[in-house]
Design a protein around this motif. Structure first.
Motif, short mmCIF file in Angstrom:
data_model
loop_
_atom_site.label_atom_id
_atom_site.label_comp_id
_atom_site.label_asym_id
_atom_site.label_seq_id
_atom_site.Cartn_x
_atom_site.Cartn_y
_atom_site.Cartn_z
N ASN A 48 43.96 39.81 -34.83
CA ASN A 48 44.58 38.74 -34.05
C ASN A 48 43.51 37.68 -33.88
OD1 ASN A 48 47.08 40.11 -33.57
ND2 ASN A 48 45.94 41.43 -32.19
N VAL A 49 43.77 36.47 -34.36
CA VAL A 49 42.75 35.43 -34.44
C VAL A 49 43.12 34.27 -33.51
CG1 VAL A 49 41.55 33.83 -35.98
CG2 VAL A 49 42.31 36.05 -36.84
N LEU A 50 42.13 33.76 -32.78
CA LEU A 50 42.28 32.57 -31.95
C LEU A 50 41.43 31.47 -32.56
CD1 LEU A 50 43.10 30.97 -29.39
CD2 LEU A 50 41.10 32.02 -28.27
N LEU A 52 40.12 27.66 -32.00
CA LEU A 52 39.96 26.62 -30.99
C LEU A 52 39.73 25.29 -31.71
CD1 LEU A 52 37.56 28.55 -28.62
CD2 LEU A 52 40.04 28.34 -28.46
N ALA A 62 43.23 28.01 -40.18
CA ALA A 62 44.50 28.60 -39.76
C ALA A 62 45.39 28.85 -40.97
CB ALA A 62 45.20 27.69 -38.75
N SER A 72 48.11 38.03 -36.47
CA SER A 72 48.61 36.83 -35.79
C SER A 72 47.51 35.78 -35.73
CB SER A 72 49.10 37.15 -34.38
OG SER A 72 48.01 37.47 -33.55
N VAL A 73 47.94 34.54 -35.67
CA VAL A 73 47.02 33.41 -35.52
C VAL A 73 47.53 32.57 -34.37
CG1 VAL A 73 46.07 31.32 -36.59
CG2 VAL A 73 46.42 33.36 -37.97
N THR A 74 46.66 32.33 -33.39
CA THR A 74 46.97 31.46 -32.27
C THR A 74 46.03 30.27 -32.35
OG1 THR A 74 47.59 33.35 -30.91
CG2 THR A 74 47.11 31.30 -29.75
N VAL A 75 46.60 29.07 -32.25
CA VAL A 75 45.81 27.85 -32.33
C VAL A 75 45.88 27.15 -30.98
CG1 VAL A 75 45.52 25.66 -33.53
CG2 VAL A 75 46.35 27.65 -34.78
N TRP A 76 44.72 26.76 -30.45
CA TRP A 76 44.67 26.06 -29.18
C TRP A 76 43.80 24.83 -29.34
CZ3 TRP A 76 40.81 25.03 -25.46
CH2 TRP A 76 41.30 24.54 -24.25
#
Length: 97
Positions: A48-50, A52, A62, A72-76
């Motif tokens: 699970n990758v964040l 920033l 991403a 999963s990939v979450t982009v913030w």
């Protein structure tokens, strides 16, 4: 009506080869397995990758992580998109800025 279970190969897209079509997903996964090895490829699916920030490097990272089948990939990115960002971020459209 009787339910007939498909074997694993049919479920994963092997039926495409019978029709003379190339199973692109299987081809891509085979290349990934050759590059990383089966154990590493299995571990990648659990990541699970964040990320920033969505400037050029962030959005490219991403995309590549998503294509490599990570879990999963979450982009913030707290900064609003600007017109300059469209040069490095191919996901942005004119209505995004």
């Amino acid at each position: 009506e009787i339910y007939v279970a498909q074997d694993w190969g049919e479920w994963m897209g092997a039926w495409r080869a019978e029709e003379g079509r190339v199973d692109e997903e299987q081809d891509r996964l085979s290349r990934a397995q050759a590059a990383f090895g089966g154990d590493t490829l299995a571990k990648i699916k659990d990541l699970n990758v964040l990320i920033l920030g969505c400037r050029g490097v962030g959005v490219e990272a991403a995309k590549n992580l998503i294509l490599s089948n990570v879990g999963s990939v979450t982009v913030w990115d707290p900064a609003p998109a600007s017109i300059e960002d469209r040069g490095a971020n191919f996901y942005l459209t004119a209505s995004s800025v």
